[in-house]
Design a protein around this motif. Structure first.
Motif, short mmCIF file in Angstrom:
data_model
loop_
_atom_site.label_atom_id
_atom_site.label_comp_id
_atom_site.label_asym_id
_atom_site.label_seq_id
_atom_site.Cartn_x
_atom_site.Cartn_y
_atom_site.Cartn_z
N TRP A 1 19.06 -8.62 100.38
CA TRP A 1 19.82 -7.70 99.52
C TRP A 1 19.51 -6.24 99.86
O TRP A 1 20.39 -5.39 99.73
N ARG A 2 18.32 -5.95 100.33
CA ARG A 2 18.00 -4.58 100.72
C ARG A 2 18.76 -4.19 101.99
O ARG A 2 19.20 -3.05 102.14
N ARG A 3 18.90 -5.13 102.91
CA ARG A 3 19.66 -4.85 104.13
C ARG A 3 21.13 -4.65 103.81
O ARG A 3 21.78 -3.76 104.37
N VAL A 4 21.65 -5.47 102.91
CA VAL A 4 23.05 -5.33 102.52
C VAL A 4 23.29 -3.97 101.88
O VAL A 4 24.27 -3.28 102.19
N LEU A 5 22.40 -3.55 100.99
CA LEU A 5 22.54 -2.24 100.36
C LEU A 5 22.42 -1.11 101.37
O LEU A 5 23.14 -0.11 101.28
N ALA A 6 21.52 -1.25 102.34
CA ALA A 6 21.31 -0.20 103.32
C ALA A 6 22.52 -0.02 104.24
O ALA A 6 22.67 1.02 104.87
N THR B 1 25.84 -1.10 103.00
CA THR B 1 26.97 -0.90 102.10
C THR B 1 27.04 0.52 101.54
O THR B 1 28.12 1.11 101.48
N ILE B 2 25.90 1.07 101.15
CA ILE B 2 25.92 2.40 100.52
C ILE B 2 26.45 3.48 101.47
O ILE B 2 27.35 4.23 101.10
#
Length: 71
Positions: free
Chosen positions: A17-22, A24-25
């Motif tokens: 989830w941290r990779r996805v946020l990094a 996506t944002i």
């Protein structure tokens, strides 16, 4: 210890989830910049998202997890 300018294969990014946020944002921020008329900043943020996605895709996460367990 190796030092890189854009080193993303670190234990902080082990949860997916941290990779996805990094990724996506900055991609969404690029959309915002394009919608507000700042195309240069949109390209910059999309480039950052693309580089992050590539780095996350090509990283050896099993080696990173093993490195995290050693420390």
């Amino acid at each position: 210890m190796r030092l890189k300018l854009f080193d993303l294969d670190i234990p902080f990014f082990l949860p997916v989830w941290r990779r996805v946020l990094a990724v996506t944002i900055p991609a969404l921020w690029g959309v915002f910049e394009f919608s507000s008329g700042a195309a240069l900043w949109g390209v910059i943020f999309w480039g950052m998202a693309g580089i992050a996605a590539w780095k996350f895709w090509t990283a050896d996460w099993s080696a990173v997890a093993a490195m995290d367990k050693d420390t």
